[in-house]
Design a protein around this motif. Sequence first.
Motif, short mmCIF file in Angstrom:
data_model
loop_
_atom_site.label_atom_id
_atom_site.label_comp_id
_atom_site.label_asym_id
_atom_site.label_seq_id
_atom_site.Cartn_x
_atom_site.Cartn_y
_atom_site.Cartn_z
N ALA A 40 0.83 -1.20 0.00
CA ALA A 40 0.00 0.00 0.00
C ALA A 40 0.87 1.26 0.00
CB ALA A 40 -0.93 0.00 1.21
N LEU A 41 1.97 1.23 0.74
CA LEU A 41 2.89 2.37 0.75
C LEU A 41 3.50 2.59 -0.63
CD1 LEU A 41 4.47 4.52 2.36
CD2 LEU A 41 6.20 2.77 2.77
N LEU A 42 3.89 1.50 -1.30
CA LEU A 42 4.45 1.62 -2.65
C LEU A 42 3.43 2.19 -3.63
CD1 LEU A 42 6.53 -1.68 -2.98
CD2 LEU A 42 7.36 0.64 -2.53
N ILE A 43 2.17 1.76 -3.51
CA ILE A 43 1.12 2.29 -4.38
C ILE A 43 0.91 3.78 -4.10
CG2 ILE A 43 -1.37 2.21 -4.85
CD1 ILE A 43 -1.16 -0.85 -4.41
N TRP A 44 0.92 4.16 -2.83
CA TRP A 44 0.72 5.57 -2.47
C TRP A 44 1.88 6.42 -2.99
CZ3 TRP A 44 2.68 9.65 0.31
CH2 TRP A 44 1.77 10.67 0.60
N ILE A 45 3.11 5.92 -2.88
CA ILE A 45 4.26 6.66 -3.39
C ILE A 45 4.16 6.81 -4.90
CG2 ILE A 45 6.76 6.54 -3.74
CD1 ILE A 45 6.95 5.37 -0.90
N SER A 52 -1.33 15.36 -8.56
CA SER A 52 -1.00 16.60 -7.86
C SER A 52 -1.30 16.40 -6.38
CB SER A 52 -1.83 17.75 -8.43
OG SER A 52 -3.19 17.56 -8.11
N PRO A 53 -0.80 17.29 -5.52
CA PRO A 53 -1.10 17.15 -4.08
C PRO A 53 -2.60 17.15 -3.79
CG PRO A 53 0.70 18.66 -4.37
CD PRO A 53 0.19 18.34 -5.74
N ILE A 54 -3.37 17.99 -4.48
CA ILE A 54 -4.82 18.02 -4.27
C ILE A 54 -5.44 16.71 -4.75
CG2 ILE A 54 -6.97 19.17 -4.92
CD1 ILE A 54 -5.26 20.81 -3.04
N GLY A 55 -5.00 16.21 -5.90
CA GLY A 55 -5.51 14.94 -6.41
C GLY A 55 -5.20 13.79 -5.48
N LEU A 56 -4.00 13.81 -4.90
CA LEU A 56 -3.61 12.76 -3.95
C LEU A 56 -4.47 12.83 -2.69
CD1 LEU A 56 -1.65 10.44 -3.44
CD2 LEU A 56 -0.10 12.10 -2.42
N MET A 57 -4.75 14.04 -2.23
CA MET A 57 -5.60 14.20 -1.05
C MET A 57 -7.02 13.70 -1.34
SD MET A 57 -6.58 17.62 1.10
CE MET A 57 -7.58 18.30 -0.20
N VAL A 58 -7.55 14.05 -2.50
CA VAL A 58 -8.89 13.61 -2.87
C VAL A 58 -8.93 12.08 -3.00
CG1 VAL A 58 -10.62 13.66 -4.72
CG2 VAL A 58 -9.56 15.78 -3.94
N ALA A 59 -7.92 11.50 -3.64
CA ALA A 59 -7.86 10.04 -3.80
C ALA A 59 -7.79 9.36 -2.44
CB ALA A 59 -6.67 9.65 -4.66
#
Length: 82
Positions: A40-45, A52-59
């Motif tokens: 899960a950490l590898l997928i998140w990285i 983008s940071p906003i897209g990552l937060m929304v995801a």
Amino acid sequence: MSNNNNKQLGEAPWLHVIISTGLGIGFVPKAPGTAGAFLALLIWIGLYYVLSPIGLMVATILLVVSSLLSLNIPCNNRFCVV
């Protein structure tokens, strides 16, 4: 595949098994939860470099909310809604 109260549940399709075990990480003999967390950490990285940071937060928020809603925790003979 597994049993529930001594009743065989049957074989699941391999695609379902591969997806639900995190590409087979859930079958690691020692510490499958730790291996799953590392995946899960590898997928998140990976998503960190793609979104983008906003897209990552929304995801992240969507994944957390959908995970919580899929639990279907009963509350007073009804399912809780977040």
